[in-house]
Design a protein around this motif. Structure first.
Motif, PDB file in Angstrom:
ATOM      1  N   PHE A  68      47.098  28.338  40.160  1.00 20.72           N
ATOM      2  CA  PHE A  68      47.060  26.728  38.844  1.00 20.72           C
ATOM      3  C   PHE A  68      46.674  25.785  39.520  1.00 20.72           C
ATOM      4  CE2 PHE A  68      49.257  30.879  39.011  1.00 20.72           C
ATOM      5  CZ  PHE A  68      49.297  31.436  37.682  1.00 20.72           C
ATOM      6  N   PRO A  69      45.901  25.375  38.570  1.00 18.00           N
ATOM      7  CA  PRO A  69      45.591  24.195  38.639  1.00 18.00           C
ATOM      8  C   PRO A  69      46.427  23.040  38.109  1.00 18.00           C
ATOM      9  CG  PRO A  69      43.709  25.262  37.469  1.00 18.00           C
ATOM     10  CD  PRO A  69      44.991  25.790  37.816  1.00 18.00           C
ATOM     11  N   GLU A  70      47.137  22.060  38.988  1.00 17.18           N
ATOM     12  CA  GLU A  70      48.092  21.640  38.937  1.00 17.18           C
ATOM     13  C   GLU A  70      47.647  20.665  37.480  1.00 17.18           C
ATOM     14  OE1 GLU A  70      51.362  18.822  41.353  1.00 17.18           O
ATOM     15  OE2 GLU A  70      49.325  18.291  41.683  1.00 17.18           O
ATOM     16  N   PHE A  71      46.267  20.056  37.187  1.00 14.11           N
ATOM     17  CA  PHE A  71      46.149  18.956  35.529  1.00 14.11           C
ATOM     18  C   PHE A  71      46.710  19.317  34.658  1.00 14.11           C
ATOM     19  CE2 PHE A  71      42.459  20.920  36.793  1.00 14.11           C
ATOM     20  CZ  PHE A  71      42.053  21.590  35.678  1.00 14.11           C
ATOM     21  N   GLN A  72      46.811  20.463  34.839  1.00 14.96           N
ATOM     22  CA  GLN A  72      47.131  21.109  33.136  1.00 14.96           C
ATOM     23  C   GLN A  72      48.571  20.851  33.298  1.00 14.96           C
ATOM     24  OE1 GLN A  72      46.877  26.001  33.005  1.00 14.96           O
ATOM     25  NE2 GLN A  72      46.294  25.847  35.273  1.00 14.96           N
ATOM     26  N   PHE A  73      49.393  20.859  33.724  1.00 19.01           N
ATOM     27  CA  PHE A  73      50.844  20.297  33.862  1.00 19.01           C
ATOM     28  C   PHE A  73      51.234  19.025  33.375  1.00 19.01           C
ATOM     29  CE2 PHE A  73      50.650  23.857  36.249  1.00 19.01           C
ATOM     30  CZ  PHE A  73      51.242  24.831  35.775  1.00 19.01           C
ATOM     31  N   THR A  74      52.014  18.469  32.929  1.00 14.92           N
ATOM     32  CA  THR A  74      52.415  17.758  32.112  1.00 14.92           C
ATOM     33  C   THR A  74      53.986  17.206  32.849  1.00 14.92           C
ATOM     34  OG1 THR A  74      50.272  16.562  31.185  1.00 14.92           O
ATOM     35  CG2 THR A  74      52.835  15.250  31.373  1.00 14.92           C
ATOM     36  N   ASP A  75      54.720  16.424  32.832  1.00 16.63           N
ATOM     37  CA  ASP A  75      56.855  17.169  33.162  1.00 16.63           C
ATOM     38  C   ASP A  75      56.749  18.456  33.386  1.00 16.63           C
ATOM     39  OD1 ASP A  75      56.246  14.208  32.906  1.00 16.63           O
ATOM     40  OD2 ASP A  75      56.171  14.221  31.061  1.00 16.63           O
ATOM     41  N   GLY A  76      56.310  19.081  33.664  1.00 18.08           N
ATOM     42  CA  GLY A  76      56.795  20.540  34.012  1.00 18.08           C
ATOM     43  C   GLY A  76      56.405  21.440  33.074  1.00 18.08           C
ATOM     44  N   HIS A  77      55.263  21.146  32.175  1.00 17.72           N
ATOM     45  CA  HIS A  77      54.781  21.884  31.381  1.00 17.72           C
ATOM     46  C   HIS A  77      53.250  21.634  31.041  1.00 17.72           C
ATOM     47  CE1 HIS A  77      56.002  19.181  28.419  1.00 17.72           C
ATOM     48  NE2 HIS A  77      54.836  19.149  27.532  1.00 17.72           N
TER      49      HIS A  77
END
Length: 154
Positions: A78-87
């Motif tokens: 899963f690309p990490e860039f899609q997450f912000t502050d754990g969601h």
């Protein structure tokens, strides 16, 4: 031989070691410098999302609210860039729901989300989403719909 940073014998084994060491060096050099190069395992995403189950993650992927890609060696990440502050922010989910059903492959979505867009002063879709300006998000949504239409027409 590799550890000493010199090659004195050119054999198949030494060539293989050079390629392996070079690839590792590239990975280490780009790690942390490219904000789009980090990918998370299913276990890491489950923990990041508060301990959700693998089934819950698969459900999000099926509903196109979570972007998952498969590497050349068959690993699902899963690309990490899609997450912000754990969601995954709602604006990212909306864009994913537009793009993923039309995309020929999820990697195409990764590319589109991370390339500079002239419509947004060469910022990426990820940057626009993170900035959170609702007018820009509306424009990004419209652009994503146009792109998705083009993918469907192929």
């Amino acid at each position: 031989m590799i550890e000493a940073r010199e090659i004195t014998v050119f054999t198949e084994k030494s060539a293989s070691e050079v390629v392996r060491a070079s690839a590792q060096g590239v990975r280490e050099t780009t790690r942390g410098t490219d904000p789009y190069s980090t990918y998370l395992s299913t276990a890491r995403v489950a923990a990041l999302l508060g301990g959700v189950s693998r089934q819950a993650i698969s459900g999000r992927v099926e509903r196109h609210t979570l972007l998952r890609v498969t590497t050349s060696d068959g690993q699902q990440v899963f690309p990490e860039f899609q997450f912000t502050d754990g969601h995954v922010p709602a604006s990212m989910k909306r864009i994913l729901q537009i793009l993923l059903p039309a995309a020929p492959d999820p990697w195409v979505v990764v590319e589109w989300l991370t390339i500079p867009l002239s419509e947004f002063d060469d910022r990426t879709a990820v940057d626009v989403i993170r900035d959170g300006d609702w007018r820009e998000l509306d424009n990004l949504k419209a652009l994503a719909q146009d792109v998705a239409s083009g993918w469907r027409d192929r």
